[in-house]
Write a protein that holds these residues in place. Structure first.
Motif, PDB file in Angstrom:
ATOM      1  N   ARG A 126      15.087  -2.918  41.184  1.00  0.00           N
ATOM      2  CA  ARG A 126      15.632  -4.246  40.912  1.00  0.00           C
ATOM      3  C   ARG A 126      16.878  -4.504  41.763  1.00  0.00           C
ATOM      4  NH1 ARG A 126      16.442  -3.690  35.863  1.00  0.00           N
ATOM      5  NH2 ARG A 126      14.397  -4.416  35.141  1.00  0.00           N
ATOM      6  N   ASP A 127      17.720  -3.488  41.937  1.00  0.00           N
ATOM      7  CA  ASP A 127      18.914  -3.650  42.763  1.00  0.00           C
ATOM      8  C   ASP A 127      18.538  -3.956  44.213  1.00  0.00           C
ATOM      9  OD1 ASP A 127      20.500  -3.156  40.575  1.00  0.00           O
ATOM     10  OD2 ASP A 127      20.881  -1.053  41.075  1.00  0.00           O
ATOM     11  N   ARG A 130      17.348  -7.580  44.355  1.00  0.00           N
ATOM     12  CA  ARG A 130      18.450  -8.538  44.240  1.00  0.00           C
ATOM     13  C   ARG A 130      19.243  -8.628  45.537  1.00  0.00           C
ATOM     14  NH1 ARG A 130      20.519  -6.584  38.227  1.00  0.00           N
ATOM     15  NH2 ARG A 130      19.076  -7.902  37.007  1.00  0.00           N
ATOM     16  N   LYS A 131      19.472  -7.486  46.164  1.00  0.00           N
ATOM     17  CA  LYS A 131      20.198  -7.486  47.438  1.00  0.00           C
ATOM     18  C   LYS A 131      19.434  -8.278  48.480  1.00  0.00           C
ATOM     19  CE  LYS A 131      22.164  -4.369  50.909  1.00  0.00           C
ATOM     20  NZ  LYS A 131      22.344  -2.946  51.310  1.00  0.00           N
ATOM     21  N   ARG A 134      19.764 -12.026  47.727  1.00  0.00           N
ATOM     22  CA  ARG A 134      21.075 -12.599  48.030  1.00  0.00           C
ATOM     23  C   ARG A 134      21.205 -12.976  49.501  1.00  0.00           C
ATOM     24  NH1 ARG A 134      23.087  -8.639  44.271  1.00  0.00           N
ATOM     25  NH2 ARG A 134      23.530  -7.199  45.989  1.00  0.00           N
ATOM     26  N   LYS A 144      17.561 -17.773  42.538  1.00  0.00           N
ATOM     27  CA  LYS A 144      18.820 -17.070  42.295  1.00  0.00           C
ATOM     28  C   LYS A 144      18.929 -16.670  40.821  1.00  0.00           C
ATOM     29  CE  LYS A 144      20.329 -17.813  46.525  1.00  0.00           C
ATOM     30  NZ  LYS A 144      20.576 -16.734  47.498  1.00  0.00           N
ATOM     31  N   ALA A 147      16.837 -13.711  40.213  1.00  0.00           N
ATOM     32  CA  ALA A 147      17.465 -12.495  40.721  1.00  0.00           C
ATOM     33  C   ALA A 147      18.494 -11.948  39.740  1.00  0.00           C
ATOM     34  CB  ALA A 147      18.108 -12.770  42.076  1.00  0.00           C
ATOM     35  N   ARG A 148      19.165 -12.843  38.998  1.00  0.00           N
ATOM     36  CA  ARG A 148      20.195 -12.396  38.055  1.00  0.00           C
ATOM     37  C   ARG A 148      19.595 -11.955  36.726  1.00  0.00           C
ATOM     38  NH1 ARG A 148      22.716 -17.062  40.238  1.00  0.00           N
ATOM     39  NH2 ARG A 148      22.075 -18.257  38.403  1.00  0.00           N
TER      40      ARG A 148
END
Length: 358
Positions: A126-127, A130-131, A134, A144, A147-148
């Motif tokens: 997941r990290d 998300r990166k 972004r 977005k 992603a959060r």
């Protein structure tokens, strides 16, 4: 009839299903937290990663021990064939987020020979996703927000084939040497670069090791290329415990079609080897005849995290290599943000033009 493979292992403490813990080489119960070590690989398991004779697979004469049957469901939207638990009655396709009813069928196929276990857990996947998100320009706010969120990723083993072969290739070609000469006279005098060609022939002997070919049609080619870097030197013998808590996609590209794709990859690599052998500043290949022998194969499984996202009726997919963290994906665009950026650009251009004229 072969047995139907299942990947459920009950917890010895509470009876719930155990799940393979990425990077820890053990099985963990999500319900009570109990852990159980992975069983040690036997000498027979270690030899199981060995290559298999391709002729038997092509002629469909493989022994029964090299075949398996699994319960799968095929998504009507993207065509993915994914293993599902027989106790599930409804689910969502991990590749496109389409709701599907698990009208389970039985898929008979060549059993995986090797496997790369999950090394990155869901949080790490997941990290990485998300990166990647972004860094997307002009993405809609809904993306977005996604992603959060703590949207769950699906852990999937993708099917691949690897091929080994000894090659002997005879070729005829030309070696080019660049040189400069002066042409013209007076004001028209100038130096030009040209190539002088001479004939070259030779023979290339090369052993191809673990040429990797996808066994899936579900992911687009560009995504496959971005996430298909795997260290095959650390392949583990296939054991169903590695699949505990995860799903596996059944291959839709069979061994014969995969062999043809591998042949094309070998041919392209041979072209590069020939050019290196020809040498010089430029190379031409007029003719090449590649002969392959001792061709073997393996069916293997490799791990990815997948998240499917629906935006304005269209499905978007994100894939994370669960060994390296490499990300590939499809993304929606925000027409409002793009229009706003265009307007700002026009205003900036007009201001610059105004002050330039002043």
């Amino acid at each position: 009839m072969g047995k139907i493979e299942t990947h459920r292992f009950p917890c010895g403490t509470c009876g719930s299903d155990l799940r393979f813990a990425p990077g820890e080489r053990l099985l963990r119960c999500d319900h009570c937290g109990a852990t159980e070590p992975m069983p040690a690989a036997s000498p027979w398991d270690r030899s199981a990663v060995a290559e298999l004779d391709l002729r038997s697979a092509v002629e469909d004469t493989l022994p029964e021990a090299q075949m398996e049957e699994t319960r799968v469901v095929q998504c009507s939207s993207c065509g993915a064939q994914v293993e599902f638990d027989p106790n599930e009655h409804a689910a969502e396709c991990p590749f496109c987020a389409t709701p599907i009813v698990t009208d389970t069928g039985i898929n008979r196929h060549i059993k995986p020979r090797g496997i790369l276990p999950f090394d990155i857990d869901q949080t790490g996947g997941r990290d990485a996703m998300r990166k990647w998100m972004r860094g997307l320009w002009f993405a809609p706010n809904a993306l977005k927000k996604y992603a959060r969120s703590d949207q769950k990723l699906q852990g999937i083993y993708l099917p691949y084939w690897t091929f080994d072969a000894q090659s002997q290739t005879e070729y005829r070609g030309q070696r080019g040497t660049r040189y400069s000469r002066t042409v013209g006279s007076g004001k028209n005098r100038r130096t030009v670069s040209e190539i002088r060609w001479r004939r070259k022939s030779g023979r290339i002997s090369h052993f191809f090791n673990d040429v990797l070919v996808t066994g899936s049609r579900t992911l687009p080619d560009d995504q496959v290329r971005k996430v298909s870097h795997f260290d095959l030197a650390v392949l583990e013998p296939y054991r169903p415990q590695f699949l505990a808590g995860f799903r596996a996609e059944a291959y839709s590209i069979d061994v014969m079609e995969a062999k043809n794709l591998a042949h094309a990859l070998m041919e392209e690599e041979t072209r590069q080897l020939i050019k290196r052998d020809i040498g010089g500043d430029a190379q031409r290949i007029d003719d090449m005849r590649m002969a392959l022998s001792e061709m073997t194969y393996k069916h293997i499984l490799v791990p990815v995290w997948i998240a499917a996202y629906r935006f304005r009726g269209k499905s978007y997919r994100f894939v994370v290599n669960a060994r390296t963290g490499a990300v590939a994906g499809e993304r929606p665009w925000s027409p409002v943000k793009i229009a706003f950026a265009v307007i700002l650009g026009l205003i900036a251009a007009a201001v610059i033009a105004y002050f330039t004229q002043r």
